[in-house]
Design a protein around this motif. Structure first.
Motif, PDB file in Angstrom:
ATOM      1  N   LEU A  72       0.858  -1.169   0.000  1.00 32.42           N
ATOM      2  CA  LEU A  72       0.000   0.000   0.000  1.00 32.42           C
ATOM      3  C   LEU A  72       0.907   1.236   0.000  1.00 32.42           C
ATOM      4  CD1 LEU A  72      -2.861   1.304   0.324  1.00 32.42           C
ATOM      5  CD2 LEU A  72      -2.480   1.184   2.806  1.00 32.42           C
ATOM      6  N   VAL A  73       0.720   2.119  -0.965  1.00 27.76           N
ATOM      7  CA  VAL A  73       1.520   3.346  -1.035  1.00 27.76           C
ATOM      8  C   VAL A  73       0.609   4.514  -0.700  1.00 27.76           C
ATOM      9  CG1 VAL A  73       3.021   4.773  -2.448  1.00 27.76           C
ATOM     10  CG2 VAL A  73       2.964   2.297  -2.823  1.00 27.76           C
ATOM     11  N   ALA A  74       0.902   5.196   0.389  1.00 22.04           N
ATOM     12  CA  ALA A  74       0.006   6.236   0.904  1.00 22.04           C
ATOM     13  C   ALA A  74       0.705   7.578   1.007  1.00 22.04           C
ATOM     14  CB  ALA A  74      -0.528   5.828   2.272  1.00 22.04           C
ATOM     15  N   GLY A  75      -0.100   8.628   1.143  1.00 25.87           N
ATOM     16  CA  GLY A  75       0.434   9.974   1.287  1.00 25.87           C
ATOM     17  C   GLY A  75       1.105  10.196   2.639  1.00 25.87           C
ATOM     18  N   LYS A  76       1.659  11.375   2.798  1.00 26.98           N
ATOM     19  CA  LYS A  76       2.438  11.730   3.991  1.00 26.98           C
ATOM     20  C   LYS A  76       1.596  11.699   5.263  1.00 26.98           C
ATOM     21  CE  LYS A  76       5.806  15.263   5.328  1.00 26.98           C
ATOM     22  NZ  LYS A  76       6.487  16.490   4.870  1.00 26.98           N
ATOM     23  N   ASN A  77       2.257  11.346   6.372  1.00 30.19           N
ATOM     24  CA  ASN A  77       1.654  11.312   7.712  1.00 30.19           C
ATOM     25  C   ASN A  77       0.581  10.221   7.819  1.00 30.19           C
ATOM     26  OD1 ASN A  77       1.415  12.092  10.410  1.00 30.19           O
ATOM     27  ND2 ASN A  77      -0.170  13.600   9.954  1.00 30.19           N
ATOM     28  N   PHE A  78       0.966   9.023   7.484  1.00 22.42           N
ATOM     29  CA  PHE A  78       0.048   7.886   7.530  1.00 22.42           C
ATOM     30  C   PHE A  78      -0.031   7.319   8.945  1.00 22.42           C
ATOM     31  CE2 PHE A  78      -1.144   3.421   7.067  1.00 22.42           C
ATOM     32  CZ  PHE A  78      -2.217   3.506   6.190  1.00 22.42           C
ATOM     33  N   GLY A  79      -1.250   6.975   9.387  1.00 26.55           N
ATOM     34  CA  GLY A  79      -1.429   6.328  10.685  1.00 26.55           C
ATOM     35  C   GLY A  79      -1.473   7.276  11.861  1.00 26.55           C
ATOM     36  N   CYS A  80      -1.791   8.553  11.602  1.00 23.99           N
ATOM     37  CA  CYS A  80      -1.884   9.505  12.711  1.00 23.99           C
ATOM     38  C   CYS A  80      -3.184   9.270  13.477  1.00 23.99           C
ATOM     39  CB  CYS A  80      -1.819  10.940  12.180  1.00 23.99           C
ATOM     40  SG  CYS A  80      -3.040  11.325  10.901  1.00 23.99           S
ATOM     41  N   GLY A  81      -3.393  10.039  14.533  1.00 25.98           N
ATOM     42  CA  GLY A  81      -4.617   9.874  15.316  1.00 25.98           C
ATOM     43  C   GLY A  81      -4.413   8.969  16.511  1.00 25.98           C
ATOM     44  N   ILE A 107       3.521   5.847  16.723  1.00 19.37           N
ATOM     45  CA  ILE A 107       2.810   4.730  17.351  1.00 19.37           C
ATOM     46  C   ILE A 107       2.352   3.739  16.287  1.00 19.37           C
ATOM     47  CG2 ILE A 107       0.772   4.059  18.682  1.00 19.37           C
ATOM     48  CD1 ILE A 107       1.058   6.662  20.247  1.00 19.37           C
ATOM     49  N   PHE A 108       1.854   4.247  15.150  1.00 20.31           N
ATOM     50  CA  PHE A 108       1.457   3.331  14.083  1.00 20.31           C
ATOM     51  C   PHE A 108       2.661   2.536  13.597  1.00 20.31           C
ATOM     52  CE2 PHE A 108       1.293   2.164   9.652  1.00 20.31           C
ATOM     53  CZ  PHE A 108       0.138   1.387   9.630  1.00 20.31           C
ATOM     54  N   LYS A 109       3.798   3.195  13.428  1.00 21.96           N
ATOM     55  CA  LYS A 109       4.998   2.505  12.945  1.00 21.96           C
ATOM     56  C   LYS A 109       5.373   1.364  13.878  1.00 21.96           C
ATOM     57  CE  LYS A 109       8.473   4.947  11.336  1.00 21.96           C
ATOM     58  NZ  LYS A 109       9.706   5.774  11.249  1.00 21.96           N
ATOM     59  N   GLY A 110       5.331   1.621  15.185  1.00 23.74           N
ATOM     60  CA  GLY A 110       5.636   0.573  16.156  1.00 23.74           C
ATOM     61  C   GLY A 110       4.641  -0.563  16.117  1.00 23.74           C
ATOM     62  N   ASN A 111       3.350  -0.224  16.029  1.00 21.66           N
ATOM     63  CA  ASN A 111       2.316  -1.260  15.952  1.00 21.66           C
ATOM     64  C   ASN A 111       2.473  -2.117  14.701  1.00 21.66           C
ATOM     65  OD1 ASN A 111       1.047  -0.529  18.354  1.00 21.66           O
ATOM     66  ND2 ASN A 111      -0.405   0.842  17.346  1.00 21.66           N
ATOM     67  N   ALA A 112       2.820  -1.461  13.578  1.00 23.36           N
ATOM     68  CA  ALA A 112       3.012  -2.197  12.329  1.00 23.36           C
ATOM     69  C   ALA A 112       4.162  -3.198  12.462  1.00 23.36           C
ATOM     70  CB  ALA A 112       3.273  -1.221  11.189  1.00 23.36           C
ATOM     71  N   LEU A 113       5.285  -2.729  12.955  1.00 27.00           N
ATOM     72  CA  LEU A 113       6.453  -3.604  13.106  1.00 27.00           C
ATOM     73  C   LEU A 113       6.176  -4.746  14.074  1.00 27.00           C
ATOM     74  CD1 LEU A 113       9.233  -0.879  13.205  1.00 27.00           C
ATOM     75  CD2 LEU A 113       8.970  -2.643  11.444  1.00 27.00           C
ATOM     76  N   ASN A 114       5.383  -4.482  15.101  1.00 26.50           N
ATOM     77  CA  ASN A 114       5.047  -5.536  16.068  1.00 26.50           C
ATOM     78  C   ASN A 114       4.109  -6.587  15.484  1.00 26.50           C
ATOM     79  OD1 ASN A 114       6.563  -4.413  18.126  1.00 26.50           O
ATOM     80  ND2 ASN A 114       4.865  -3.240  18.977  1.00 26.50           N
ATOM     81  N   ASN A 115       3.491  -6.280  14.361  1.00 26.18           N
ATOM     82  CA  ASN A 115       2.509  -7.191  13.779  1.00 26.18           C
ATOM     83  C   ASN A 115       2.888  -7.669  12.377  1.00 26.18           C
ATOM     84  OD1 ASN A 115      -0.033  -7.372  15.657  1.00 26.18           O
ATOM     85  ND2 ASN A 115       0.642  -5.243  15.770  1.00 26.18           N
TER      86      ASN A 115
END
Length: 198
Positions: A72-81, A107-115
């Protein structure tokens, strides 16, 4: 081994050139009742993919049969909130192995790597090159090499390196969760715990 091994993929991509995509857009709060990771992919980008009658919106990219792939290629600041881990669950459960953006919420980056979902952060310029390549060819292929830590647009040969936490890289390339990683160091731990001989 507890998770999928990730070392290298080469696949077409799904472009989502929208900035500031937050976790509530990735997986709306009303779908967070389940406690296991399975099934969240059904509701990935739910309010963007379906109308109020649960009919697929034909103009949304995930409903377009011309686009598919494991990235998935997404725009800047993905997974905020919010910090919901379910966002990473939903993306992985839908079938994506990696997300590419020019910036991820920490936080999203960490959650992604953990999963087992690899967040690949690239420059704004390289992200634009990927979007341009897909605009020219809907089936444009992107290669991600976690071992070598580079991403490549196959058609043009353009590459860029990316950073990844060394510990998380070791876990992903071996299919380890945190417990597996500790067990992989059993011999070193045993050696360390040996009493010193006088």
């Amino acid at each position: 081994m507890s998770t999928k091994i990730f070392k290298h993929i080469q696949t077409s991509v799904v472009p989502l050139p929208i900035e500031n995509i937050d976790t509530d857009q990735i997986i709306p709060a009303r779908f967070l009742k389940a406690t296991t990771r399975e099934g969240f992919g059904n509701n990935l980008f739910r309010d963007w993919r379906f109308d109020e009658n649960d009919n697929p919106k034909t103009d949304f990219i995930l409903n377009d049969p011309n686009y598919s792939g494991k990235i998935l290629v997404a725009g800047k600041n993905f997974g905020c909130g919010s910090s919901r881990e379910h966002a990473a669950w939903a993306i992985a459960d839908f079938g994506f192995d990696a997300v590419v953006s020019s910036f991820f919420a920490d936080i999203f980056k960490g959650n992604a790597l953990n999963n087992g979902l690899l967040p690949v952060q690239v420059s704004d310029e390289f992200l634009k090159k990927i979007f341009d390549a897909v605009a020219e060819d809907q089936h444009a292929v992107v290669e991600i090499d976690l071992v070598g830590q580079f991403i490549k647009i196959v058609a043009t040969g353009e590459t860029e390196s990316f950073e990844v936490n060394p510990y998380k890289k070791a876990c992903m390339t071996n299919g380890y969760d945190d417990i597996d990683y500790i067990l992989s160091k059993k011999e070193l731990i045993t050696e360390f715990e040996k009493p010193l001989t006088p």
